[in-house]
Scaffold this motif. Sequence first.
Motif: not given
Length: 272
Positions: A167-168, A183-186, A221-222, A253-258
């Motif tokens: 959870v970001g 869950v992405i940051p923010y 986000y959109k 970066d969160f999305i790209a991380a393993e």
Amino acid sequence: MSTIAATASIHAMAVVEDGAVIGENVKIGPFCHVGPKVVLGDNVELLTHAVVSGQTTIGKGCRIFPMAVIGGDPQSVHHGGEETTLTVGDNCTFREGVTVNTGTADFGGRTIVGNNNLFLANSHVAHDCRVGNNVIMSNNVMLAGHVTIEDRVILGGGCAVHQFTRVGRQAFVGGLSAVSYDVIPYGMLNGNPGLLSGLNVVGMTRAGVDRATIHAVRRAYKAIFEGDGSIRDNAAAIRDEYADCEQVMQILDFIAAESDRALSSPTRGQKG
């Protein structure tokens, strides 16, 4: 042999086992139990019937309320009694009935909790979790094993977070939500199954994020979740455009991380 600071106050009906380390100005109330491998930092307070066990270190200024059990063995079928650890930072509050477990040997043996966190009654942090700073876990929140909760996250009452989920930073999870995917940051997530429902604009505003930055994060986000490609491809495509926006880059970066889990989205998990 225990090391107990001269300024510590320990009730006559508390049990502090031999080997424990008790810091300055610690207060331990009646019927508390402190295990032999526990370290309590300065100004820690254990109210009546609190239990701290295992190889557990509690940082300065923490408060542990009645019936909380901090440092219990991991609730895992893979745990064979190995000596594993729990480390808690400074100024955390554990309300009534909170449970936080040590790690499991197969995954490094460490559960780590940061600073300035609030755990409301009957919330649970399982083995090998990583909880950041300034996190609020409301009543009856359940973190399964190996969950990562980044800084300033708020988890609403009764929500459950699936094992290995992330959870970001500064995400908000609504009460009774099922958090099955990262869950992405923010981000804001609600429901069962949990669906991403936009951004935690209120939290961003309270943290001092300016209006222009919030609008930039909304545009990103959109683009990520409404673009023609996959979430990861959409995120990669806008990286150069938002290189100067710290908040957007945290999301990218969160999305790209393993990760062991997929990403929450506005649609993932819906039937039909």
